[in-house]
Design a protein around this motif. Structure first.
Motif, mmCIF file in Angstrom:
data_model
loop_
_atom_site.group_PDB
_atom_site.id
_atom_site.type_symbol
_atom_site.label_atom_id
_atom_site.label_comp_id
_atom_site.label_asym_id
_atom_site.label_seq_id
_atom_site.Cartn_x
_atom_site.Cartn_y
_atom_site.Cartn_z
ATOM 1 N N LEU A 205 1.954 -4.624 -1.473
ATOM 2 C CA LEU A 205 2.042 -5.571 -0.375
ATOM 3 C C LEU A 205 1.150 -6.771 -0.711
ATOM 4 O O LEU A 205 0.267 -6.673 -1.561
ATOM 5 C CB LEU A 205 1.594 -4.936 0.940
ATOM 6 C CG LEU A 205 2.422 -3.760 1.476
ATOM 7 C CD1 LEU A 205 1.795 -3.201 2.758
ATOM 8 C CD2 LEU A 205 3.865 -4.167 1.724
ATOM 9 N N TRP A 206 1.400 -7.880 -0.031
ATOM 10 C CA TRP A 206 0.537 -9.042 -0.243
ATOM 11 C C TRP A 206 0.184 -9.683 1.086
ATOM 12 O O TRP A 206 0.944 -9.629 2.058
ATOM 13 C CB TRP A 206 1.187 -10.053 -1.186
ATOM 14 C CG TRP A 206 2.445 -10.716 -0.706
ATOM 15 C CD1 TRP A 206 3.714 -10.219 -0.784
ATOM 16 C CD2 TRP A 206 2.559 -11.999 -0.074
ATOM 17 N NE1 TRP A 206 4.613 -11.113 -0.252
ATOM 18 C CE2 TRP A 206 3.938 -12.219 0.185
ATOM 19 C CE3 TRP A 206 1.642 -12.981 0.279
ATOM 20 C CZ2 TRP A 206 4.412 -13.378 0.798
ATOM 21 C CZ3 TRP A 206 2.115 -14.149 0.882
ATOM 22 C CH2 TRP A 206 3.480 -14.329 1.143
ATOM 23 N N CYS A 207 -0.995 -10.268 1.120
ATOM 24 C CA CYS A 207 -1.486 -10.960 2.301
ATOM 25 C C CYS A 207 -2.133 -12.264 1.845
ATOM 26 O O CYS A 207 -2.902 -12.277 0.886
ATOM 27 C CB CYS A 207 -2.499 -10.095 3.052
ATOM 28 S SG CYS A 207 -3.223 -10.899 4.513
ATOM 29 N N ALA A 231 -8.854 -5.728 -10.245
ATOM 30 C CA ALA A 231 -9.498 -4.501 -9.763
ATOM 31 C C ALA A 231 -8.707 -3.260 -10.137
ATOM 32 O O ALA A 231 -8.689 -2.277 -9.405
ATOM 33 C CB ALA A 231 -9.680 -4.568 -8.246
ATOM 34 N N GLY A 232 -8.035 -3.291 -11.281
ATOM 35 C CA GLY A 232 -7.320 -2.115 -11.755
ATOM 36 C C GLY A 232 -5.947 -1.978 -11.141
ATOM 37 O O GLY A 232 -4.945 -2.400 -11.716
ATOM 38 N N SER A 233 -5.864 -1.395 -9.942
ATOM 39 C CA SER A 233 -4.571 -1.186 -9.292
ATOM 40 C C SER A 233 -4.286 -2.255 -8.240
ATOM 41 O O SER A 233 -3.244 -2.197 -7.575
ATOM 42 C CB SER A 233 -4.528 0.199 -8.641
ATOM 43 O OG SER A 233 -5.523 0.313 -7.643
ATOM 44 N N PHE A 251 -3.144 -8.754 -3.419
ATOM 45 C CA PHE A 251 -2.059 -7.850 -3.787
ATOM 46 C C PHE A 251 -2.626 -6.446 -3.936
ATOM 47 O O PHE A 251 -3.660 -6.253 -4.605
ATOM 48 C CB PHE A 251 -1.431 -8.248 -5.132
ATOM 49 C CG PHE A 251 -0.769 -9.592 -5.156
ATOM 50 C CD1 PHE A 251 0.528 -9.748 -4.688
ATOM 51 C CD2 PHE A 251 -1.435 -10.702 -5.652
ATOM 52 C CE1 PHE A 251 1.147 -10.989 -4.728
ATOM 53 C CE2 PHE A 251 -0.825 -11.947 -5.698
ATOM 54 C CZ PHE A 251 0.465 -12.094 -5.229
ATOM 55 N N GLY A 252 -1.953 -5.452 -3.359
ATOM 56 C CA GLY A 252 -2.433 -4.091 -3.514
ATOM 57 C C GLY A 252 -1.398 -3.058 -3.120
ATOM 58 O O GLY A 252 -0.398 -3.376 -2.448
ATOM 59 N N ARG A 382 -3.987 -7.625 -13.188
ATOM 60 C CA ARG A 382 -4.949 -6.835 -12.407
ATOM 61 C C ARG A 382 -5.793 -5.903 -13.263
ATOM 62 O O ARG A 382 -6.734 -5.291 -12.765
ATOM 63 C CB ARG A 382 -4.225 -6.033 -11.330
ATOM 64 C CG ARG A 382 -3.187 -5.053 -11.835
ATOM 65 C CD ARG A 382 -2.393 -4.414 -10.687
ATOM 66 N NE ARG A 382 -1.178 -3.753 -11.129
ATOM 67 C CZ ARG A 382 -1.108 -2.493 -11.549
ATOM 68 N NH1 ARG A 382 -2.217 -1.765 -11.584
ATOM 69 N NH2 ARG A 382 0.038 -1.978 -11.934
ATOM 70 N N HIS A 383 -5.437 -5.798 -14.562
ATOM 71 C CA HIS A 383 -6.177 -4.844 -15.388
ATOM 72 C C HIS A 383 -6.397 -5.338 -16.817
ATOM 73 O O HIS A 383 -7.529 -5.414 -17.300
ATOM 74 C CB HIS A 383 -5.431 -3.507 -15.411
ATOM 75 C CG HIS A 383 -6.018 -2.506 -16.355
ATOM 76 N ND1 HIS A 383 -7.262 -1.940 -16.150
ATOM 77 C CD2 HIS A 383 -5.553 -1.981 -17.525
ATOM 78 C CE1 HIS A 383 -7.531 -1.111 -17.154
ATOM 79 N NE2 HIS A 383 -6.515 -1.127 -17.997
#
Length: 475
Positions: A205-207, A231-233, A251-252, A382-383
């Protein structure tokens, strides 16, 4: 296309460019848009939020350039801010804030941050000045017969005594669907074309957040970078705006958003402080929480379909044909490139059905390729950007590109972002380079491990193979 009627569904950047290309070729163009006039600030976006800021790169610029309206291209570029590379934000082992710049390109080429609304306004203002272009805002496509070349649109702005919306019938010679991921054009086209269709929502999802300018009215962080907190994931990114603010996106995974939505406000701030160091210095904690609660938490979708046309009557471009996640910054650029490719085929083949077939044959492969690349780049952003192996490969490829240009070496990213090479050919080049680098790495590792004996053995083996090869030639 002289004298033909072209209907464009969707007045976003890709649809606007398609309308411009058609109008330049003498067509009578009508643009139908579900929303109100996109130049008006009060027009509500379909997802009730601003879109993710766009990165304009060579493919989009080349498509604008190929429209052959120099003043329009200059007006668009004036709306952009150069981003020369990524700025990676982490903490050092001692806990101090750390920033590391990673340039996009050894030749100084850069991406451009652009606000979708500003870009759209420039394009629509230009189209509005053309005598053969008409706008129809607040018109929803409700049906089409692509054999009879007729479409039906419902006027969402109800007027008069009836509660029922007015519907109009529109004839056309060619309809171009540029109406986004949830395209009505594609939906109705699939009733006529035997369409293979794949839709995928990724676990993300994104905000959106806004990072304001400083009290002195300056940028809070470097304006000439795309900022990433990996931040990895999951990750947080920031792109600059002309008003010296930044549009930021978190994003997460879905479960992370669900947990943070239920958690106390302090946990959200603590999560940001732990994984996105420094962000709460630029967006105050109370504002951070308020924006997370106020702004929608939206999904990301990947769509592939084939064909991208039916007969000689309809063709889809942009997200309507190939929606992709935003992690390569190629969504709009690929859509604009699709317009350029489409009209190059229409120019080359007088038979519209043949031109659209050629377009589908070429573009489907490339559209599917960039959609896959965009998914893969999420892991990189992200990684991998902090991985020693990633940095090593990037350094080797950029060194070869800079000092040995005759080898034709380049990173995959530079070929995607700073060239007009077909996406499918970019991947072929990248695979070849990866195989060569892997072989060289193995050779160096074996030599280092075994020492001079390995070198002697390799020489003798090569000598024996050469003798065997020469003896074969003599036969």
């Amino acid at each position: 296309m002289e004298g033909k009627k072209v209907v464009v569904v969707g007045a976003g950047p890709v649809g606007s460019l398609a309308a411009l290309y058609a109008s330049k070729r003498g067509a009578d163009v009508e643009i139908y848009e579900l929303r109100g006039d996109l130049r008006n600030a009060e027009t509500t976006p379909l997802n009730f939020t601003k879109s993710i800021n766009l990165a304009l790169s060579e493919r989009g610029i080349n498509a604008l350039r190929s429209a052959e309206v120099p003043e329009l291209l200059q007006a668009v570029l004036a709306q952009t801010i150069p981003m020369h590379g990524r700025m990676i934000h982490t903490r050092s082992p001692t806990g101090a804030l750390s920033e590391q710049s990673q340039l996009y390109d050894v030749h100084g080429r850069f991406q451009r941050s652009v606000d979708r609304g500003g870009l759209n306004k420039v394009l629509l203002d230009h189209l509005g000045s053309l005598p053969n272009v008409k706008f129809f805002f607040q018109h929803k496509m409700t049906g089409a017969d692509f054999r009879k070349k007729k479409g039906w649109f419902e006027l969402s702005d109800k007027s008069g005594s009836s509660d029922r919306a007015k519907e109009i019938e529109v004839d056309f010679d060619l309809l171009i669907g540029a109406d986004g991921a949830h395209s009505a054009t594609r939906y109705h086209m699939m009733k006529f074309a035997r369409t293979d269709y794949h839709q995928e929502y990724i676990d993300c999802l994104w905000c959106e957040f806004t990072m304001p300018a400083t009290k002195s009215g300056d940028f809070a962080i470097s304006p000439n970078h795309l900022h990433i907190w990996p931040a990895g994931s999951f990750m947080f990114i920031a792109l600059p705006n002309l008003d010296k603010s930044f549009v930021c996106t978190f994003f997460g995974p879905v479960d992370l958003f669900v947990r943070l939505e239920k958690a106390p406000d302090t946990e959200l701030v603590q999560t940001f402080d732990k994984y996105f160091p420094g962000v709460s210095n630029y967006i105050q904690p109370d504002d951070l929480v308020a924006q997370f609660k106020r702004n929608p938490h939206l999904p990301l979708i990947n769509i592939k379909c084939s064909p991208h046309h039916f007969s000689d009557s309809v063709v889809i471009v942009g997200d309507a044909a190939n929606a992709m996640v935003p992690f390569y910054g190629q969504g709009m650029n690929a859509g604009m490139e699709s317009v350029r490719v489409l009209f190059s085929q229409l120019d080359e083949y007088p038979n519209t059905a043949e031109a659209l077939t050629k377009y589908t044959d070429q573009r489907t492969k490339d559209a599917h390729t960039i959609a896959d690349l965009a998914l893969g780049n999420y892991a990189e952003m992200r990684h991998s950007v902090t991985s020693p192996l990633y940095k090593w490969r990037k350094y080797i490829e950029e060194t070869l590109d800079k000092y040995f240009p005759s080898l034709g070496w380049a990173t995959q990213y530079s070929r995607v972002s700073f060239s007009n090479l077909r996406y499918s050919e970019v991947v072929q080049h990248s695979k070849s380079q990866k195989q060569i680098l892997t072989f060289l790495l193995l050779a160096v590792t074996v030599t280092a491990a075994v020492g001079p004996a390995a070198a002697v053995w390799a020489y003798l083996l090569r000598f024996r193979m050469s003798k065997h090869f020469l003896s074969g030639l003599r036969r």
